[in-house]
Enzyme design. Sequence first.
Site, PDB file in Angstrom:
ATOM      1  N   GLU A  39      -0.367  -2.818   1.653  1.00 12.81           N
ATOM      2  CA  GLU A  39      -0.660  -1.922   2.797  1.00 12.81           C
ATOM      3  C   GLU A  39      -0.356  -0.468   2.425  1.00 12.81           C
ATOM      4  OE1 GLU A  39       0.189  -3.275   6.734  1.00 12.81           O
ATOM      5  OE2 GLU A  39       0.256  -5.365   6.063  1.00 12.81           O
TER       6      GLU A  39
HETATM    7  C1  LIG Z   1       0.603  -9.973  -2.946  1.00 17.33           C
HETATM    8  C2  LIG Z   1      -0.411  -9.002  -2.450  1.00 17.33           C
HETATM    9  C3  LIG Z   1      -0.975  -9.193  -1.204  1.00 17.33           C
HETATM   10  C4  LIG Z   1      -1.959  -8.304  -0.742  1.00 17.33           C
HETATM   11  N1  LIG Z   1      -2.559  -8.535   0.474  1.00 17.33           N
HETATM   12  C5  LIG Z   1      -3.643  -7.783   0.837  1.00 17.33           C
HETATM   13  C6  LIG Z   1      -4.415  -8.120   2.002  1.00 17.33           C
HETATM   14  O1  LIG Z   1      -4.080  -9.053   2.754  1.00 17.33           O
HETATM   15  N2  LIG Z   1      -5.523  -7.391   2.270  1.00 17.33           N
HETATM   16  C7  LIG Z   1      -5.923  -6.360   1.479  1.00 17.33           C
HETATM   17  O2  LIG Z   1      -6.947  -5.752   1.765  1.00 17.33           O
HETATM   18  N3  LIG Z   1      -5.196  -6.010   0.374  1.00 17.33           N
HETATM   19  C8  LIG Z   1      -4.088  -6.694   0.033  1.00 17.33           C
HETATM   20  N4  LIG Z   1      -3.367  -6.364  -1.103  1.00 17.33           N
HETATM   21  C9  LIG Z   1      -3.776  -5.233  -1.907  1.00 17.33           C
HETATM   22  C10 LIG Z   1      -2.805  -4.051  -1.851  1.00 17.33           C
HETATM   23  O3  LIG Z   1      -2.888  -3.417  -0.606  1.00 17.33           O
HETATM   24  C11 LIG Z   1      -3.115  -3.133  -3.038  1.00 17.33           C
HETATM   25  O4  LIG Z   1      -2.703  -3.817  -4.209  1.00 17.33           O
HETATM   26  C12 LIG Z   1      -2.420  -1.785  -2.932  1.00 17.33           C
HETATM   27  O5  LIG Z   1      -2.979  -1.033  -1.885  1.00 17.33           O
HETATM   28  C13 LIG Z   1      -2.508  -0.964  -4.217  1.00 17.33           C
HETATM   29  O6  LIG Z   1      -3.783  -0.980  -4.777  1.00 17.33           O
HETATM   30  P1  LIG Z   1      -3.950  -1.315  -6.349  1.00 17.33           P
HETATM   31  O7  LIG Z   1      -3.209  -2.573  -6.589  1.00 17.33           O
HETATM   32  O8  LIG Z   1      -5.393  -1.302  -6.678  1.00 17.33           O
HETATM   33  O9  LIG Z   1      -3.202  -0.157  -7.092  1.00 17.33           O
HETATM   34  P2  LIG Z   1      -3.850   1.264  -7.520  1.00 17.33           P
HETATM   35  O10 LIG Z   1      -4.519   1.872  -6.372  1.00 17.33           O
HETATM   36  O11 LIG Z   1      -4.619   1.063  -8.765  1.00 17.33           O
HETATM   37  O12 LIG Z   1      -2.520   2.076  -7.858  1.00 17.33           O
HETATM   38  C14 LIG Z   1      -1.867   2.017  -9.127  1.00 17.33           C
HETATM   39  C15 LIG Z   1      -0.729   3.038  -9.117  1.00 17.33           C
HETATM   40  O13 LIG Z   1      -1.276   4.359  -8.929  1.00 17.33           O
HETATM   41  C16 LIG Z   1      -0.655   4.982  -7.817  1.00 17.33           C
HETATM   42  N5  LIG Z   1      -1.626   5.826  -7.112  1.00 17.33           N
HETATM   43  C17 LIG Z   1      -2.898   5.523  -6.761  1.00 17.33           C
HETATM   44  N6  LIG Z   1      -3.463   6.529  -6.107  1.00 17.33           N
HETATM   45  C18 LIG Z   1      -2.535   7.517  -6.015  1.00 17.33           C
HETATM   46  C19 LIG Z   1      -2.502   8.804  -5.446  1.00 17.33           C
HETATM   47  N7  LIG Z   1      -3.547   9.319  -4.799  1.00 17.33           N
HETATM   48  N8  LIG Z   1      -1.354   9.532  -5.551  1.00 17.33           N
HETATM   49  C20 LIG Z   1      -0.263   9.034  -6.198  1.00 17.33           C
HETATM   50  N9  LIG Z   1      -0.245   7.818  -6.763  1.00 17.33           N
HETATM   51  C21 LIG Z   1      -1.348   7.058  -6.670  1.00 17.33           C
HETATM   52  C22 LIG Z   1      -0.168   3.831  -6.933  1.00 17.33           C
HETATM   53  O14 LIG Z   1       0.890   4.232  -6.089  1.00 17.33           O
HETATM   54  C23 LIG Z   1       0.271   2.819  -7.982  1.00 17.33           C
HETATM   55  O15 LIG Z   1       1.569   3.145  -8.416  1.00 17.33           O
HETATM   56  C24 LIG Z   1      -2.344  -7.204  -1.544  1.00 17.33           C
HETATM   57  C25 LIG Z   1      -1.734  -7.016  -2.795  1.00 17.33           C
HETATM   58  C26 LIG Z   1      -0.794  -7.898  -3.254  1.00 17.33           C
HETATM   59  C27 LIG Z   1      -0.187  -7.663  -4.619  1.00 17.33           C
END
Ligand SMILES: Cc1cc2nc3c(=O)[nH]c(=O)nc-3n(C[C@H](O)[C@H](O)[C@H](O)COP(=O)(O)OP(=O)(O)OC[C@H]3O[C@@H](n4cnc5c(N)ncnc54)[C@H](O)[C@@H]3O)c2cc1C
Length: 391
Positions: free
Chosen positions: A366
Amino acid sequence: MVMDYMLSEEEQMMIETARTIAVEKMKHVREDYDEKEEFPWEIVKEFAQADLCGVYIPEEYGGFGKGIMGLVLVVEELCKVDGAIALSLAATALGALPIIIAGNEEQKKKYLPDIASGKKLAAFGLTEANAGSDATGMSTVAVKDGDYYVLNGTKCFITNDGDAQTYTIFAKTNPARGARGISCFIVEKGTPCFEFGKKEKKMGIRASSTRELIFNNCKIHKDQLLGKEGHGLMIAQATLDNSRPGVAAQALGIATGALEEAVDYARKRVQFGQTIASFQGIQHMLADMATEIEAARALLYASTRMIDSAKGKRTSKESAMAKLFCSEVAVKVTTNAVQIFGGYGYSREYPVEKMMRDAKITTLYEGTSQIQKNEIALNLIKESATKQTAK
Ligand SMILES: Cc1cc2nc3c(=O)[nH]c(=O)nc-3n(C[C@H](O)[C@H](O)[C@H](O)COP(=O)(O)OP(=O)(O)OC[C@H]3O[C@@H](n4cnc5c(N)ncnc54)[C@H](O)[C@@H]3O)c2cc1C
């Protein structure tokens, strides 16, 4: 002594009910569900029987009408014992909120009562492999075809995926319009050409299912559109404003559980001829943990009360602050709980290593902690600019 947050009698009753289930039904099976990575259906039935599934759902749709505060109190209490089992309920709220926020009367009547009674679980499908923090980068599309939309694309990391019956799904109906071209749909399990993909093997919250959702020319009726075409991102943002306190409550509950375990262990473990609780180094760790937890609780309850009385006004800053603070406190507190247990903290024989694993996710989903900070800063800057224009 516990702090007095002026909770109503009904709120205290909900906490009591959640505590009874957590202690009597969850505590002795939590390791087993974690070990087997199994979805906790038996406990979900207990939540349903105790009327906990609909605490945040308005009364006219079969819920208890206690708003996000109701959800927060129940989730916190359950998570003191187990942050993974309780997620079935919290993630259902995340999936149901788009319907509460943007559904028409017919959609609310059709879907919310079954969610409130615990008969059905829900899930929220926003994230994709290449669209996490930046949800606008999604590539799932919904193309209008007469009375239907045809969905194509794959969502990943979806909680409750496969176990839920009701899915709120975000897809681009007009890719050329970017953020304004995203729409939100309700998709039911069993809809042809809607399938579940690979199940994630995770560090923590292993009793919670996390899978891919696959749409392959999946036809859904236009009545399943939530709100208007192009309003999807607004619905997602409003949902997150309301759901992030739920994640904060999960974090707070896990942290509180870990502190209780740590104090108890410190009182009993003897080294150098005395209990480790008598060492000032340990006492100061416990004092910091307790103080940070209480500060987190105060922030969470205050922001949640504000969210519940916002009457449609955006509360992104407050919601992000609560999630950011509570989740970072949970990581710190659970790590220190493991430290207080010493080598035994690293053993799966004690619950604190699981609490540490479960806590970490709250800084990620989230919106990561970095994304919460972006949200807070963006709002601060906007508020300052608005004040200046008003002068
Ligand atoms: C167990 C689990 C359950 C989940 N459940 C759901 C669900 O029910 N529904 C759903 O839709 N999603 C779900 N998610 C997805 C979750 O919301 C995303 O994994 C999360 O939002 C981060 O996206 P990403 O993993 O692609 O990381 P990325 O967006 O690739 O981020 C990688 C890193 O870069 C940093 N970063 C990215 N953009 C910026 C910025 N603009 N400024 C500074 N830092 C930045 C992030 O903080 C992070 O440290 C779930 C994830 C997990 C692991």
